[in-house]
Design an enzyme around this catalytic site. Sequence first.
Site, PDB file in Angstrom:
ATOM      1  CG  ASP A 102      46.102  35.909  42.755  1.00  0.00           C
ATOM      2  OD1 ASP A 102      45.777  34.753  42.432  1.00  0.00           O
ATOM      3  OD2 ASP A 102      46.474  36.212  43.907  1.00  0.00           O
ATOM      4  CG  LEU A 120      49.692  41.087  58.316  1.00  0.00           C
ATOM      5  CD1 LEU A 120      48.740  41.747  59.308  1.00  0.00           C
ATOM      6  CD2 LEU A 120      49.170  41.238  56.891  1.00  0.00           C
ATOM      7  CD  GLU A 159      44.485  32.184  53.320  1.00  0.00           C
ATOM      8  OE1 GLU A 159      44.818  31.298  52.533  1.00  0.00           O
ATOM      9  OE2 GLU A 159      45.040  33.298  53.347  1.00  0.00           O
ATOM     10  CG  ASP A 184      44.188  36.431  51.183  1.00  0.00           C
ATOM     11  OD1 ASP A 184      43.909  35.235  51.036  1.00  0.00           O
ATOM     12  OD2 ASP A 184      45.081  37.018  50.546  1.00  0.00           O
ATOM     13  CG  ASP A 216      43.307  29.591  47.361  1.00  0.00           C
ATOM     14  OD1 ASP A 216      43.273  30.229  46.293  1.00  0.00           O
ATOM     15  OD2 ASP A 216      43.413  30.129  48.475  1.00  0.00           O
ATOM     16  CD  GLN A 270      48.924  38.887  44.170  1.00  0.00           C
ATOM     17  OE1 GLN A 270      49.667  37.982  44.527  1.00  0.00           O
ATOM     18  NE2 GLN A 270      47.621  38.731  44.069  1.00  0.00           N
TER      19      GLN A 270
END
Length: 547
Positions: free
Chosen positions: A46, A191, A228, A186, A296, A154
């Site tokens: 990625d 979270l 972000e 990022d 992106d 991920q």
Amino acid sequence: MVRGFVDSNGDGSGDLSGLISRLDYLQWLGVDALWLPPFYMSPLKDGGYDVSDFKAILPDFGTVDEFKDLVTKAHERNMRIVIDYPLNHTSDQHDWFQQSRADPTGPYGDFYVWSDTDEKYPNIRIIFVDTEESNWTFDPVRRQFFFHRFFSHQPDLNFEHPAVREAVFDTVRFWMDLGVDGIRLDAIPYLFESEDGNGEGEPETHAFIRELRAMMDRDYPGRILIAEANQWPQEVAQFFGTEEEPECHMAFDFPVMPRIFYSLRSQQAGELIRILSETTEAPPTAGWGVFLRNHDELTLEMVSEEYRQAMYGWYAYDPRMRSNIGIRRRLAPLLDNSRAELELAHALLFSLKGSPFLYYGDEIGMGDNIWLPDRDSSRTPMQWTPDRNAGFSTADPGKLYLPIVQSLVYNYNLINVESQLAQSRSLLHWVRNVIHVRKAHPAFGLGTLRILETDHESVLAFVREYEGTGTQFGDSPENILCVFSFAHNPVSVKIQAEEFAGSTLFDLFGGGQFPTVEDDGSITLTLGTQSFYWLHVGDSHFAGGRS
């Protein structure tokens, strides 16, 4: 993108030494900070956002000593270094995950979000709808499901676990001690998860960021955190925190960006005016980051379905141009290589409130390659010269990490830094000039933005106002009138600015005098097709120099 900028050793991949060799170019352009996407150890599934070791640099990019050299040489040029930190997740190749799956009761057993079922957190949306059917993936080793907000390779870290939070702090300290000036956090909203919430900006997430900010302010004053968060302005603004309990110093303004592109095609300024009017004020300790394009896709999450379909029709008529809920194209191809639109978009970017971010190659109008997978279409090598591999690398062309753009319009023989340096009217020289004009006027970097009323639906007008501080930033008030026409034909517009009645206007670029503001505060201007004005209100001494 370090990988796409300059290859110094001929292995086909850009590296830190290559970036160091081009710092003079970036300084000449007017760049004063570099945001480097991940260069950590990674399987690169990625683009490096799948990290397998947060304290090691992928050998393709260089060494820790070369990174230290980059920081030193950037600081010598008064440029800052901001690194990207994907703290929400790791690669499934990370040692933490390998230990977590192999030994559920060991020290890393709870480092990730595990479950016996894939039905937890039903309110959390899937982000990569193109590739992922669920936020849960079954692991055959541990015989449990692990949670992931992004790709299934991920896994998300478990921020409920104190050891995870301490590991994040430890990583931040490691890079700060190497001289880094800032960190882009990022995917910051994701979270923490909860059964009742949507997993975006949960209270615990904000509490953790406040802790991180307190540590930064205490141990590394003057360094910054950039959020972000691809959310609506009111939600993003929460990541600034408050003056008493600050969180991030800066956040990207995602909702403004697609509306700039919408205005260019619809010839209507209304939607952009609405979103600029409602953008939440940042506290004095924080500011917005504004941008046109980045590495992106051009995300369309912050728009209605009707709006999204219009954008697809204008900008992504070929399905290959689309990715997730967005458009995977570079700036110049998006705008059909129109010089007028490129200038208008950049003039708007550099006059908005906040710090403008430029994506490498956009200053020369670089193209993309929609035949490449995922977001690689706009991550191709920088085009420096018309020579082999566009001067990016001495490697065999087939060895490059991605091929150089060779399309008809954007071929590297035509679009490159060397040829544009030789043309005084090139896009590169134009962008550089705008950057330097912006830097000469504190109102752009420090002032407020106030929308003005106009009588034309295609025209956006606002004034940047700065009171002055008596410091090196400028010791007298400054007012700059910015006017943008999205119309595809010349227009005449009347703007209302009662507080400037009787004032004289001067062009910021050349210093030319414009008609005085009428006694009733009205200003009548004629604008060419898709054009703009930056006008200083008041004394010509502050304008472009010809008084």
